[in-house]
Design a protein around this motif. Structure first.
Motif, PDB file in Angstrom:
ATOM      1  N   ARG A  24       2.071   2.658   2.729  1.00 39.76           N
ATOM      2  CA  ARG A  24       1.964   3.371   4.007  1.00 39.76           C
ATOM      3  C   ARG A  24       3.235   3.224   4.854  1.00 39.76           C
ATOM      4  O   ARG A  24       3.775   4.202   5.354  1.00 39.76           O
ATOM      5  CB  ARG A  24       0.763   2.874   4.802  1.00 39.76           C
ATOM      6  CG  ARG A  24       0.684   3.492   6.195  1.00 39.76           C
ATOM      7  CD  ARG A  24      -0.485   2.985   6.999  1.00 39.76           C
ATOM      8  NE  ARG A  24      -1.751   3.511   6.502  1.00 39.76           N
ATOM      9  CZ  ARG A  24      -2.862   3.556   7.228  1.00 39.76           C
ATOM     10  NH1 ARG A  24      -2.844   3.152   8.483  1.00 39.76           N
ATOM     11  NH2 ARG A  24      -3.981   4.016   6.705  1.00 39.76           N
ATOM     12  N   SER A  25       3.717   1.992   5.029  1.00 35.80           N
ATOM     13  CA  SER A  25       4.862   1.753   5.918  1.00 35.80           C
ATOM     14  C   SER A  25       6.114   2.512   5.504  1.00 35.80           C
ATOM     15  O   SER A  25       6.759   3.150   6.356  1.00 35.80           O
ATOM     16  CB  SER A  25       5.160   0.249   5.998  1.00 35.80           C
ATOM     17  OG  SER A  25       4.086  -0.437   6.607  1.00 35.80           O
ATOM     18  N   LEU A  65      -3.069   7.623   2.810  1.00 37.41           N
ATOM     19  CA  LEU A  65      -2.182   8.211   3.815  1.00 37.41           C
ATOM     20  C   LEU A  65      -0.764   8.362   3.258  1.00 37.41           C
ATOM     21  O   LEU A  65      -0.083   9.351   3.551  1.00 37.41           O
ATOM     22  CB  LEU A  65      -2.146   7.348   5.075  1.00 37.41           C
ATOM     23  CG  LEU A  65      -1.215   7.838   6.192  1.00 37.41           C
ATOM     24  CD1 LEU A  65      -1.614   9.231   6.662  1.00 37.41           C
ATOM     25  CD2 LEU A  65      -1.197   6.859   7.359  1.00 37.41           C
ATOM     26  N   ALA A  66      -0.318   7.403   2.447  1.00 37.24           N
ATOM     27  CA  ALA A  66       1.016   7.486   1.840  1.00 37.24           C
ATOM     28  C   ALA A  66       1.122   8.731   0.976  1.00 37.24           C
ATOM     29  O   ALA A  66       2.124   9.455   1.005  1.00 37.24           O
ATOM     30  CB  ALA A  66       1.304   6.230   1.017  1.00 37.24           C
ATOM     31  N   ASP A  72      -2.268   3.467  -0.587  1.00 31.44           N
ATOM     32  CA  ASP A  72      -2.934   4.032   0.583  1.00 31.44           C
ATOM     33  C   ASP A  72      -2.982   5.560   0.464  1.00 31.44           C
ATOM     34  O   ASP A  72      -1.972   6.193   0.152  1.00 31.44           O
ATOM     35  CB  ASP A  72      -2.171   3.634   1.847  1.00 31.44           C
ATOM     36  CG  ASP A  72      -2.959   3.905   3.120  1.00 31.44           C
ATOM     37  OD1 ASP A  72      -3.475   5.023   3.273  1.00 31.44           O
ATOM     38  OD2 ASP A  72      -3.024   3.006   3.972  1.00 31.44           O
ATOM     39  N   THR A 108       0.804  -1.220   0.000  1.00 33.53           N
ATOM     40  CA  THR A 108       0.000   0.000   0.000  1.00 33.53           C
ATOM     41  C   THR A 108       0.842   1.277   0.000  1.00 33.53           C
ATOM     42  O   THR A 108       0.348   2.337  -0.359  1.00 33.53           O
ATOM     43  CB  THR A 108      -0.926   0.051   1.232  1.00 33.53           C
ATOM     44  OG1 THR A 108      -0.134   0.198   2.417  1.00 33.53           O
ATOM     45  CG2 THR A 108      -1.777  -1.214   1.330  1.00 33.53           C
TER      46      THR A 108
END
Length: 243
Positions: A178-179, A205-206, A203, A176
């Protein structure tokens, strides 16, 4: 402070300039890696900024050994006065090429390239901060995102940046995105551009984190990891031919 590493870095810079078919272009590359302006460098060397410009633009004959020595010493002295960030970055890569198994490949370009060239090499799509892709970068690091999460400490994460943060961090095995973006935000140091490979569903958020940090975010559409690394290596080899 890091005398051994400083001497090794000085030899590397001087050697590259001496052997380069375009010494001025190589001088400019190193000046920009150190983040030193022509004016600041000229002040340390006791010359006018036009002299530096003429060398970098090839309007003066190739610098002699004495000029190269003074050039290198000025860059190192300026870096030490600023805290020695470039010298310390070099010390992280001097002993081993791949300091952790999470790093799949790490290269410094012989001459800077544009982010547009990187996008073409990775078959990328810009998903955040497209307005910032006109910058140049000086290297790349390919990171196995899963191994990075499992293995890397905060100190080891700094090794991703090689000699300079003005580079691309290329994360593979991404689902995704994000990490990797959270990790970059938490660590504090910011790369010039981030590439995500293997994304299944990006994602939001990314994307938001990339926009907040003002880091161009690119999704690579190259099919496999080996193909991705091979394409990046070809890009690095091309810069070597330009020197």
């Amino acid at each position: 402070m890091l005398e051994k590493e400083k001497e090794a870095l000085a030899r590397r810079i001087a050697g590259e300039i001496t052997l380069s078919s375009d010494p001025g272009k190589t001088m400019r590359k190193w000046r920009e890696i150190f983040g030193v302006s022509q004016t600041e460098l000229a002040e340390h060397l006791g010359v006018s900024s036009s002299v530096i410009s003429d060398y970098e633009g090839g309007r003066r004959k190739s610098p002699g050994a004495g000029t190269i020595k003074k050039f290198v010493e000025a860059l190192l002295k300026i870096d030490e006065a600023r805290g020695g960030n470039v010298i310390r970055a070099f010390s992280r890569t001097i002993d081993v090429e791949l300091p952790t198994s999470a790093i799949l490949d790490i290269r410094e370009f012989a001459v800077p390239i544009t982010v547009e060239e990187l996008i073409e090499a990775v078959k990328g799509e810009v998903v955040a901060c497209e307005e910032a892709v006109n910058r140049v970068i000086y290297g790349y690091t390919v990171v196995d995102s899963i191994q990075a999460i499992l293995e890397m400490s905060s100190e080891e994460f700094l090794k991703l940046y090689g000699w300079t943060t003005e580079r691309a961090l290329v994360f593979t095995k991404v689902s995704t995105g994000r990490s990797p973006m959270v990790a970059v935000r938490v660590q504090g140091l910011k790369p010039a551009v981030i590439v995500l490979h293997g994304v299944k569903k990006l994602d939001e958020l990314a994307v938001k984190l990339a926009q907040r940090e003002r880091i161009p975010l690119i999704v690579s559409r190259i099919e496999g990891e080996p193909e991705l690394i091979n394409s990046l290596r070809k890009l690095a080899e091309r810069t070597e031919k330009e020197v």
